[in-house]
Design a protein around this motif. Structure first.
Motif, mmCIF file in Angstrom:
data_model
loop_
_atom_site.group_PDB
_atom_site.id
_atom_site.type_symbol
_atom_site.label_atom_id
_atom_site.label_comp_id
_atom_site.label_asym_id
_atom_site.label_seq_id
_atom_site.Cartn_x
_atom_site.Cartn_y
_atom_site.Cartn_z
ATOM 1 N N ASP A 195 0.856 -1.178 0.000
ATOM 2 C CA ASP A 195 0.000 0.000 0.000
ATOM 3 C C ASP A 195 0.900 1.238 0.000
ATOM 4 O O ASP A 195 1.590 1.515 0.982
ATOM 5 N N GLY A 234 0.457 4.317 0.318
ATOM 6 C CA GLY A 234 0.236 5.370 1.301
ATOM 7 C C GLY A 234 0.327 4.916 2.741
ATOM 8 O O GLY A 234 0.139 5.731 3.660
ATOM 9 N N TYR A 235 0.613 3.653 2.958
ATOM 10 C CA TYR A 235 0.556 3.077 4.312
ATOM 11 C C TYR A 235 1.500 3.789 5.281
ATOM 12 O O TYR A 235 1.084 4.220 6.367
ATOM 13 N N ASN A 293 3.038 6.712 5.196
ATOM 14 C CA ASN A 293 2.721 8.122 5.451
ATOM 15 C C ASN A 293 1.474 8.271 6.315
ATOM 16 O O ASN A 293 1.434 9.094 7.243
ATOM 17 N N THR A 294 0.448 7.471 6.013
ATOM 18 C CA THR A 294 -0.797 7.552 6.783
ATOM 19 C C THR A 294 -0.558 7.236 8.248
ATOM 20 O O THR A 294 -0.968 7.988 9.145
ATOM 21 N N TRP A 295 0.131 6.133 8.508
ATOM 22 C CA TRP A 295 0.317 5.704 9.893
ATOM 23 C C TRP A 295 1.378 6.537 10.614
ATOM 24 O O TRP A 295 1.338 6.669 11.840
ATOM 25 N N ARG A 345 1.505 9.718 10.238
ATOM 26 C CA ARG A 345 0.746 10.921 10.583
ATOM 27 C C ARG A 345 -0.122 10.719 11.822
ATOM 28 O O ARG A 345 -0.255 11.631 12.653
ATOM 29 N N ILE A 346 -0.717 9.528 11.989
ATOM 30 C CA ILE A 346 -1.688 9.341 13.082
ATOM 31 C C ILE A 346 -1.132 8.569 14.271
ATOM 32 O O ILE A 346 -1.833 8.369 15.253
ATOM 33 N N PRO A 394 -7.438 5.801 10.441
ATOM 34 C CA PRO A 394 -6.699 6.030 9.184
ATOM 35 C C PRO A 394 -7.622 6.482 8.057
ATOM 36 O O PRO A 394 -7.156 6.889 6.985
ATOM 37 N N TYR A 395 -8.938 6.402 8.293
ATOM 38 C CA TYR A 395 -9.890 6.790 7.273
ATOM 39 C C TYR A 395 -10.368 8.218 7.436
ATOM 40 O O TYR A 395 -11.257 8.647 6.742
#
Length: 255
Positions: A199, A201-202, A204-206, A208-209, A254-255
């Motif tokens: 994935d 974007g995995y 970067n997404t995780w 960030r959060i 993450p959504y």
């Protein structure tokens, strides 16, 4: 520098062809253990064993279905035959099948429960019986997940199985403590593996959060596992360690 905490110890690690399972097996072997690596993918597990052997670890690859009860007994017997006993069993193999609860198919639920629960339950049973025969205690560890603690979209079935594993570990404290066998769980959060990195974007997404600013590495998770199955954790049983960089403390979606 390795500590050699596991010299003359024998371990089974399921789902060890890559990712977290591989890193657990690798670290344990480099700390002196004899490790039986299992994965359903024969080519993958053989390559994993070769990598560990090239680093100086002692391991044996055994491909097969970690949910099949007869094969689980075969794994235990193979560990005893190749290495002389069994001291540690790590039920790492698992399957994640995403799906909307309102339309989740029976086949997917059965697959998730068969590997995540049946495989873990019977590995613990077969391993415990071997450890009891040896009269030398042992360590059993289940791989849980943060989804067993916090709801996650489209993972109702998966999260249910992971929460169940943590209850299983607590329940086995009653039955296995008299034999000096500990049973614990580790619950990883977002972790960088071959699968998750598919994935784009995995990471970067995780990052960030996650309060610590990054998802876990396989080394992060393996370090927690190695502690719980080490001599230093001999009085810890029925417990769970969450390795998620603080994500469950805030639970940002993450959504």
């Amino acid at each position: 520098m390795t500590t050699k905490n596991f010299t003359n110890k024998t371990a089974i690690v399921t789902g060890a062809g890559q990712g977290i399972g591989f890193e657990i097996a690798r670290q344990m072997a480099l700390e002196g253990a004899w490790v039986l690596l299992n994965d359903i993918n024969e080519a993958l597990v053989k390559t994993a064993a070769e990598k560990i052997a090239n680093e100086g670890g002692n391991c044996y690859a055994l491909a097969g279905d970690a949910a099949d009860v007869d094969f689980i007994q075969h794994m235990v017997d193979s560990a005893v035959r190749h290495f002389g006993g069994l001291d540690i069993a790590i039920a790492n193999a698992g399957i994640t099948l995403f799906g909307d609860f309102l339309n989740y198919p029976v086949e997917s639920l059965q697959s998730v429960m068969r590997l995540n629960l049946q495989g873990s339950f019977f590995l613990a049973q077969k391993a415990a019986n071997q450890m009891i025969r040896q009269e030398s205690g042992g360590r059993i560890l289940f791989m849980s997940s943060v989804t067993g603690h916090q709801a996650h979209q489209d993972l109702a079935a998966y999260g249910m199985t992971k929460a169940a594993l943590e209850m299983l570990a607590k329940s086995l404290v009653i039955e296995l403590s008299p034999y000096q066998i500990t049973v614990n769980t580790v619950a990883p959060g977002a972790t960088l593996t071959e699968r998750t990195m598919e994935d784009a974007g995995y990471k970067n997404t995780w990052s960030r959060i996650t309060p610590m600013g990054r998802p876990a590495t396989v080394e992060d998770v393996a370090s927690a596992v190695l502690f719980l199955v080490s001599p230093q954790a001999g009085h810890i049983t029925g417990q769970n360690i969450i390795v998620d960089g603080g994500w469950t403390a805030v639970s940002t979606s993450p959504y």
